[in-house]
Scaffold this motif. Structure first.
Motif: not given
Length: 74
Positions: A9-14, A16-19, A43-50, A57-63
């Motif tokens: 799965k797309n880790p940044i999508l996950g 974003a959903v969690l946030k 764990d995903l090597d992401l930042t809150d800013e990312q 940019e992907h609010a509809a996809e997250v919802e």
């Protein structure tokens, strides 16, 4: 490791959903869950800013991911 061949799965999508879900929590629950979110980012090597940028940019996809979560396996 012998995976199932299923694409990851797309880790940044996950993240974003969690946030997005955590932002809906109130008070102490939100504070407690913040540590979980920060651990996921590490764990995903992401930042809150990312994640914020992805959310904007992907609010509809997250919802849609949030709405469809309960329909898995249907």
């Amino acid at each position: 490791m012998g995976g199932t061949g299923k694409p990851r799965k797309n880790p940044i999508l996950g993240a974003a959903v969690l946030k997005a879900l955590l932002q809906r929590r109130k008070g102490d629950d939100q504070t407690k869950a913040q540590g979980l979110y920060e651990g996921v980012l590490r764990d995903l090597d992401l930042t809150d800013e990312q994640v914020d940028k992805y959310l904007s940019e992907h609010a509809a996809e997250v919802e849609e991911a949030i709405r469809s979560h309960g329909r898995r396996g249907s």
